[in-house]
Design a protein around this motif. Sequence first.
Motif, short mmCIF file in Angstrom:
data_model
loop_
_atom_site.label_atom_id
_atom_site.label_comp_id
_atom_site.label_asym_id
_atom_site.label_seq_id
_atom_site.Cartn_x
_atom_site.Cartn_y
_atom_site.Cartn_z
N GLU A 142 3.49 -6.64 4.44
CA GLU A 142 2.38 -5.68 3.70
C GLU A 142 3.41 -4.83 2.78
O GLU A 142 2.78 -4.28 1.82
N VAL A 143 4.68 -4.46 3.03
CA VAL A 143 5.27 -3.77 2.26
C VAL A 143 5.64 -4.48 1.01
O VAL A 143 5.31 -4.11 -0.18
N ALA B 62 2.76 -4.99 -1.29
CA ALA B 62 2.11 -3.81 -1.94
C ALA B 62 1.77 -3.66 -3.06
O ALA B 62 2.58 -3.88 -4.21
N ARG C 228 10.37 1.68 -0.51
CA ARG C 228 9.98 1.95 1.12
C ARG C 228 10.93 2.92 1.45
O ARG C 228 10.53 3.76 2.43
N PHE D 76 3.48 4.53 -1.45
CA PHE D 76 3.19 4.95 -0.36
C PHE D 76 3.00 6.16 -0.18
O PHE D 76 2.62 6.70 1.09
N LEU D 77 3.20 7.21 -1.14
CA LEU D 77 3.19 8.35 -0.74
C LEU D 77 1.74 9.24 -1.22
O LEU D 77 1.54 10.17 -1.11
N GLU E 124 11.65 -7.68 5.60
CA GLU E 124 10.65 -6.61 5.28
C GLU E 124 9.38 -7.14 5.78
O GLU E 124 9.14 -8.27 5.58
N LYS E 125 8.58 -6.19 5.92
CA LYS E 125 6.96 -6.55 6.43
C LYS E 125 6.44 -6.95 5.32
O LYS E 125 6.55 -6.53 4.10
#
Lengths: 430, 430
Positions: free
Chosen positions: A49-50, A53, A88, A312-313, A46-47
């Motif tokens: 940043e993710v 978070a 995610r 993230f939404l 996974e990134k």
Amino acid sequence: MITPDRVKGTRDFGPEDMLLRQRVVGIIRIIYEARGFVPIDTPALEKWEVLSAKGAGGDELLKETYNFEDLGSRRIGLRYDLTVPLIRYVSMNPNIPMPFKRYHYGPVWRYEESKPGRYREFYQFDIDTVGSQSMAADAECIATVAEALSKFRQYIGDFKIRINNRKLVEGVLNYLDITSEEQVIGEMRTIDKIQKLSREGLFKEFKTYKISAVQAERILDSLSRKGEIKQILSEMKKDLPKNEKIAAGLSELEETEKYLGAFGVLANCIFDASLVRGLGYYTGNVFEATLEGKNSGSIAGGGRYDKVIGLFLGKDVPAVGFSIGIERLLDLMKGKITPEPLTEIFVAAVSQDLLPEAIKISEKLRTQGKRVQFDLMGRNFSNQLKFADKIGAKEVWILGPRDMAKGEIVVKDMKTGKEERVKINSLINN
Amino acid sequence: MITPDRVKGTRDFGPEDMLLRQRVVGIIRIIYEARGFVPIDTPALEKWEVLSAKGAGGDELLKETYNFEDLGSRRIGLRYDLTVPLIRYVSMNPNIPMPFKRYHYGPVWRYEESKPGRYREFYQFDIDTVGSQSMAADAECIATVAEALSKFRQYIGDFKIRINNRKLVEGVLNYLDITSEEQVIGEMRTIDKIQKLSREGLFKEFKTYKISAVQAERILDSLSRKGEIKQILSEMKKDLPKNEKIAAGLSELEETEKYLGAFGVLANCIFDASLVRGLGYYTGNVFEATLEGKNSGSIAGGGRYDKVIGLFLGKDVPAVGFSIGIERLLDLMKGKITPEPLTEIFVAAVSQDLLPEAIKISEKLRTQGKRVQFDLMGRNFSNQLKFADKIGAKEVWILGPRDMAKGEIVVKDMKTGKEERVKINSLINN
């Protein structure tokens, strides 16, 4: 010559481990799918940043997350749980039908202190219901995990699912003038250690969150409530002060109790005020399945987290999940279960030139659903018998040149040692 | 707010993907286990020394292997195939009974150019037989993979398993005075590109390995042999010069043909002199399953590699393996298969206070083996019907207050739209 070695904290799963694992995972999957939980899988990578978070619950875990720059200079990490990938996934699939009920079995990685029974690569097995605010979703998670665990009762013994509610706990803390988020979360982390710390230890830790001895005393008092949910709920309704959070918590618990009754799992559930669960992201019910018997610890944990999925939404998406400690479950089962022998029949050719005949007979037996092997090592007959015994074959079919000429074969029962001479055709065609 | 995104070259598998994947893997597993191949699993993380051990076939792959230093300053890589872990596993378990026949389904990681259909995290599905020198082991791998692939014929069409032998190829090259290891391996790499390169391109590439035009001409001639194994073998026995390697290659092929006959899979197999497979580590038979139809490419590949397993042991351990291109197989099946609806019955409560009743009925239906869901979203009745339709439920059981008072329920067939009023007891108890 290099000495072959594994990375510290990782394991190989040999055939016995894997056959047990596949069987257990298969049994649980059927239970999950029967209630409409569907499988997903997400990448190991996974990134960063993710993973990092804020609010995804990883603040502590990030310190022990494997991470590196890839060849394109992007910071990448190995997932440390299956919840962040779910967040995610839901964020990237905004048109997914709700409720989204998924299960996920897969490895996660944490660079933790290596201890017996603790690994740096280990499996998690989660169910989560995303999109539903109803306490029926909480009850469904509890009932589903309860059914899964009950399938393994003969190996793990009896279990109880302890239930509490974060709004209720927060309401009580607010009443005691503990209102800052930092204090509330700190306090919950302390309560989470209640089994491990002495009374003095708890007081000392409370103090670090600026909670006075008087407050601490009353917190610990309030944590002693434990028992049948309906009973404790009616006591709390009488005893507890009235504030918004306490009212919300009690009402959620009341509704959950009603649905647990409909699911028929109340006998497995108890209210336990001392249960808070460490993670900061829970917002409502929290639950944990504990094995009966002293210090045997928990086998599953979860709760409602209505603020995290929407990370993230930019909006809240309600969610509730329950995760079986699959590694623990498998550890408890290991050695208590005798796997079916994978090979039922070993076809032994007394002379090497009969090997093609042994193969032909093996293949015919296989079309009848039998699991069959033959010799690949050029062993003599007595060593073939020894090998057949080692792999637990029930029968050895013996092919000798004179018997074969008469269309006959000797079938040896490996348990009784009894041998029987039979016509090949009658054996293979029935 | 962070934009949620995946690491480049990785995928999420949603429910449809996963249900197909689990089904396909499940079908293949049964076939593998029936012939005595047992599952193992190994960590994603391997020590860099292990991954980069000379001869494990990774020289090219190492360049695209994810690797990093862990927090303890050890160099670690993500496995790029399932063969190196097998080598390590066998080396670390010297007392494992032979033959060791294992299958392994799991993800591998390669930092490759991102292309449609090519991923940086993808699955492999291998079988290998370790410890046996017998060509019966080669034939068994071929027969096993052939049976697995034939299960999916309706989706992937017909296939042929092309077979060649590295000793034979090397023997021919030696006869043409191509003897240095570098030349032999270079030449095989060139042959491997025979479908991709023009005749000029091939000559040019041969030249880089110091192979003359005359030699190249004769190599290309010798590569044109293709057809029924028995037929070609008898031709080659007449035509080919005699040297030790050619004799060994022909004899291995002859033996393999005999066992393939016993397995009954000769109709699926052909000899193809142009098949060499790129990897340097093959030592005997090589094979590849190719789909019928122009340019449809291979769906499985493998061969015998007698020098690699012993890498860490300091002695040769014979081995043969065959790997299904599981990602390719799944791609070919996608969209061609209609999955069974996961939810058979949706129990709809017309009013929210009947939800506990809906749960009770759902749970009873589940004990009868039905897959059941109910509303978790507080939807009104018509939206519950729409949702039931969306998830493909075959029946909706409708709970209304007046019907329930009479112990009745309406069962709606979602295909015909027909509704039937039934007594609850009679429905649940039969």
